[in-house]
Design a protein around this motif. Structure first.
Motif, PDB file in Angstrom:
ATOM      1  N   ASN A 103       0.696  -1.113   0.101  1.00 35.62           N
ATOM      2  CA  ASN A 103      -0.105   0.180   0.126  1.00 35.62           C
ATOM      3  C   ASN A 103       0.899   1.362  -0.062  1.00 35.62           C
ATOM      4  O   ASN A 103       0.463   2.356  -0.502  1.00 35.62           O
ATOM      5  N   TYR A 104       1.845   1.206   0.656  1.00 33.59           N
ATOM      6  CA  TYR A 104       2.875   2.273   0.668  1.00 33.59           C
ATOM      7  C   TYR A 104       3.360   2.647  -0.789  1.00 33.59           C
ATOM      8  O   TYR A 104       3.504   3.630  -1.141  1.00 33.59           O
ATOM      9  N   ARG A 106       2.139   1.742  -3.609  1.00 28.66           N
ATOM     10  CA  ARG A 106       1.177   2.098  -4.353  1.00 28.66           C
ATOM     11  C   ARG A 106       0.941   3.483  -4.029  1.00 28.66           C
ATOM     12  O   ARG A 106       0.627   4.663  -5.127  1.00 28.66           O
ATOM     13  N   ARG A 107       1.093   4.077  -2.695  1.00 30.60           N
ATOM     14  CA  ARG A 107       0.778   5.544  -2.570  1.00 30.60           C
ATOM     15  C   ARG A 107       1.845   6.104  -3.143  1.00 30.60           C
ATOM     16  O   ARG A 107       1.637   7.380  -3.735  1.00 30.60           O
ATOM     17  N   GLU A 110       1.547   6.987  -7.023  1.00 35.95           N
ATOM     18  CA  GLU A 110       0.428   7.726  -7.280  1.00 35.95           C
ATOM     19  C   GLU A 110       0.344   9.078  -6.794  1.00 35.95           C
ATOM     20  O   GLU A 110      -0.113   9.986  -7.289  1.00 35.95           O
ATOM     21  N   ASP A 111       1.290   9.339  -5.907  1.00 38.33           N
ATOM     22  CA  ASP A 111       1.383  10.754  -5.197  1.00 38.33           C
ATOM     23  C   ASP A 111       2.647  11.523  -5.781  1.00 38.33           C
ATOM     24  O   ASP A 111       3.668  11.154  -5.254  1.00 38.33           O
ATOM     25  N   ASP A 181      -1.619   3.123   6.417  1.00 38.73           N
ATOM     26  CA  ASP A 181      -1.595   2.980   5.270  1.00 38.73           C
ATOM     27  C   ASP A 181      -2.645   2.355   4.358  1.00 38.73           C
ATOM     28  O   ASP A 181      -2.513   2.235   3.260  1.00 38.73           O
ATOM     29  N   THR A 182      -3.604   2.029   5.171  1.00 34.30           N
ATOM     30  CA  THR A 182      -4.782   1.606   4.606  1.00 34.30           C
ATOM     31  C   THR A 182      -5.923   2.594   5.028  1.00 34.30           C
ATOM     32  O   THR A 182      -7.256   2.138   5.017  1.00 34.30           O
ATOM     33  N   PHE A 219       0.043  11.999   8.380  1.00 33.40           N
ATOM     34  CA  PHE A 219      -1.343  12.064   7.443  1.00 33.40           C
ATOM     35  C   PHE A 219      -2.124  13.322   8.019  1.00 33.40           C
ATOM     36  O   PHE A 219      -3.377  12.949   8.155  1.00 33.40           O
TER      37      PHE A 219
END
Length: 486
Positions: A103-104, A106-107, A110-111, A181-182, A219
Motif C-alpha cells: 500500500n505504501y 502504491r501511494r 500515485e502521489d 497505510d490503509t 497523515f
C-alpha cells in the motif's frame, strides 16, 4: 474531528480526539468497552475500524495457514481478535506488514509529492520507524521476506528467538503502520489499541507513543477522519503521548459505561517525563538528563545501555530550547521537594556557540556540547572506530562516493565536510548524518554509533583526553557519565 463520539451496545466514548487514552484499574472493563464498540460499528458503512487485542501470541513471521484464513474470510481477523488471547496474532501482523509495504509503494507511485521526494522510501518512512523501537536487533528486508539481524554481529535471528518485548514492539508497530497505510478517505478510520504496553519496557512504551504521533503528523491531511483509541495502565505511554495536542484522556470505572475524554493539560505535559518512569530514581538512582530533541534522547539511551549500567541517567525530552529552559526550572523545583540530595542535568546543543559555558541552576547542572549538535560527534575518531574506520578512510570513501554520485542533492555538503580542517565541528551536519554511515557501509543508525562510542568511554579517556571527550565537554562527562567514579 468529524465524529466526536463512538457508541457500542452499552459503551459510549465522548469527546473523541485523534488520540483518545482510556485509563482505569484492572477489572474496570476497558477491554470489554473497546470490544463492545468494535463489535457494534465494526462493519458499519461509515467506519473503517481495527481492534488490536491485549494478549498477542505467536512469532512475527509469515504463516501459510494465516494467509489462507485471511484470504478465505474477510472477517477472520476481526473474529479471532474478539478474544483476549490470539494465538496467531504476530503471524497476522507479519502478513499485514507486507500488505502495508504494498500500500505504501502504491501511494508513493500515485502521489507526485511523495514520489518526487527521493528521501521518501519504504525503508526510511516505515522500516526505520520499527527499528527505532529496537535496541539490539533490526528488522531488515531480505530477498524474499523480512528478517531480524543482530546489531552486534549482523547475524540473522529467528523470529521466535527475539525477546518478548521486541516481538511485541514489532507486531504493534506493524499493526499501526498497516492501519495508517490503509486509511479509507471516505470513512471514519478508528484504531482500537487494547493495552499496547503489555510486555514492553517503559522506554519502548514511550517510543510507541512517539510512533503514533509521528504517523498522525504524516497523515495530517486526513486528520479529521482518524482516531486512535488506547486503553492502558502505562504512565510512560501516557507521558509520551501527552506532549501532543492530538491527545485527550478519560477514565473508565467499573460499572460505568460512559467515558468522557478531556484534552491533556499543560501540567500533565510538564510532569509527564517524571511520573512516566516513577521508579527510576528510587531503584537505580538514575538522574534526569534534560535534552533538546529526540535524536539526543536516542543517543543517550544507547549510551546508557552500552555502558551496562555505569551511565545512570534517564533522558527527559524537552522538544525545544524554550521548553528545555522551562523543564530545567520545573525539574529543579520538583527534585528539591522529593529528595535530600537531588541531582539533575541538562545538556544543550552547541549551535555554533564556542567557549560560553552555562550557569548551573542547582540542583540542575547545565552543560553545552562543544560541537554544533550531537550528530557532529559521529565524525570523531572514536565514533568512526565504532564503524571500523578512520577519518582517512572516510575521506577516501566520500571522495569515491562523490565521483559516482555527482548529482546527489547532498554532494556539496559532503565535499565541504571532507575539505574542512575541523570536520565541520561547529557547523550543522544534520542533513548528512545518516549518509555518513551509508558512505562507510555501516548498517547501524547514526544514533547507535554515537551512543555506543559514548558508552564505551573510560575514566582513562577522561584523564588523557580524546576527540570525543572534547566534543562532549570533559566537565559534563565527569559530572554525568563518571559521576560515581572515584
Amino acid at each position: 474531528m468529524k465524529i466526536i463520539e463512538l457508541k457500542g451496545q452499552t459503551a459510549l466514548l465522548t469527546g473523541l480526539n485523534n488520540i483518545s487514552v482510556i485509563v482505569g484499574r484492572n477489572g474496570a472493563g476497558k477491554s470489554r468497552f473497546l470490544r463492545d464498540i468494535e463489535s457494534t460499528i465494526g462493519q458499519a458503512a461509515e467506519f473503517h475500524i481495527r481492534y488490536v487485542s491485549p494478549e498477542r501470541a505467536g512469532s512475527f513471521k509469515r504463516d501459510g495457514n494465516v494467509m489462507t484464513n485471511m484470504s478465505n474470510d474477510a472477517n477472520w481477523i476481526r473474529n479471532t481478535r474478539s478474544k483476549n488471547q490470539v494465538n496467531d496474532f504476530k503471524s497476522t501482523s507479519a502478513m499485514l506488514f507486507r500488505d502495508a509495504e504494498t500500500n505504501y509503494l502504491r501511494r508513493l507511485e500515485e502521489d507526485p509529492s511523495i514520489r518526487d521526494d527521493h528521501s521518501r522510501t519504504f525503508r526510511n518512512d516505515r522500516l526505520s520507524k520499527i527499528n527505532r523501537l529496537l535496541t539490539n536487533i533490526s528488522l531488515e528486508k531480505s530477498l524474499s521476506d523480512y528478517e531480524f539481524r543482530s546489531l552486534v554481529d549482523d547475524a540473522v535471528i529467528s523470529p521466535d528467538q527475539i525477546s518478548s518485548g521486541e516481538s511485541e514492539a514489532v507486531a504493534l508497530a506493524a499493526e499501526i503502520l498497516y492501519f495508517f497505510d490503509t486509511l479509507d478517505a471516505k470513512k471514519m478510520n478508528v484504531l482500537l489499541l487494547d493495552e499496547p504496553d503489555v510486555h514492553l519496557h517503559p522506554d519502548l512504551q514511550a517510543r510507541l507513543g512517539k510512533l503514533i504521533i509521528g504517523m498522525l503528523d504524516e497523515f495530517a491531511d486526513q486528520i479529521d477522519r482518524v482516531a486512535v483509541c488506547i486503553s492502558t495502565h502505562s504512565t510512560p505511554l501516557i507521558s509520551s503521548l501527552a506532549d501532543s495536542d492530538y491527545v485527550s484522556i478519560g477514565t473508565k470505572s467499573f460499572g460505568v459505561e460512559t467515558v468522557e475524554l478531556k484534552p491533556a493539560s499543560t501540567e500533565l505535559r510538564k510532569a509527564a517525563p517524571f511520573f512516566g518512569h516513577p521508579l527510576s530514581l528510587a531503584l537505580s538512582q538514575d538522574a534526569p538528563l534534560i535534552l533538546e530533541g529526540e535524536d539526543d534522547e536516542r543517543v543517550w539511551q544507547q549510551a546508557a545501555r552500552t555502558s551496562q549500567g555505569r551511565i545512570r541517567i534517564f533522558p527527559v525530552l524537552a522538544g525545544s530550547v524554550n521548553q528545555q529552559g522551562e523543564l530545567e526550572t520545573f525539574c529543579g523545583d520538583f527534585l528539591s521537594t522529593l529528595y535530600d540530595d537531588p541531582v539533575g542535568f541538562s545538556l544543550r546543543d552547541g549551535d555554533g556557540v564556542i567557549d560560553e559555558p552555562l550557569e548551573h541552576q542547582l540542583p540542575i547542572r547545565r552543560f553545552r556540547l562543544r560541537c554544533y549538535a550531537i550528530e557532529n560527534a559521529l565524525l570523531t575518531d572514536q565514533c568512526l572506530a565504532v564503524m571500523g574506520k578512520t577519518w582517512k578512510d572516510f575521506v577516501a570513501a566520500a571522495a569515491q562516493w562523490g565521483r559516482t554520485n555527482a548529482t546527489h542533492r547532498d554532494i556539496a555538503s559532503v565535499q565541504q565536510l571532507i575539505a574542512s580542517p575541523n570536520r565541520l565541528r561547529h557547523t550543522k551536519v544534520k542533513n548528512i548524518r545518516q549518509l555518513i554511515c551509508a558512505i562507510l557501509e555501516c548498517g547501524k543508525p547514526w544514533e547507535v554509533v554515537v551512543g555506543q562510542a559514548i558508552g564505551a568511554l573510560t575514566s582513562e579517556d577522561l584523564d588523557n583526553g580524546n576527540m570525543l571527550v572534547e566534543y562532549l565537554d570533559p566537565t559534563m562527562l565527569r559530572d554525568v557519565v563518571f559521576r560515581d567514579a572515584g
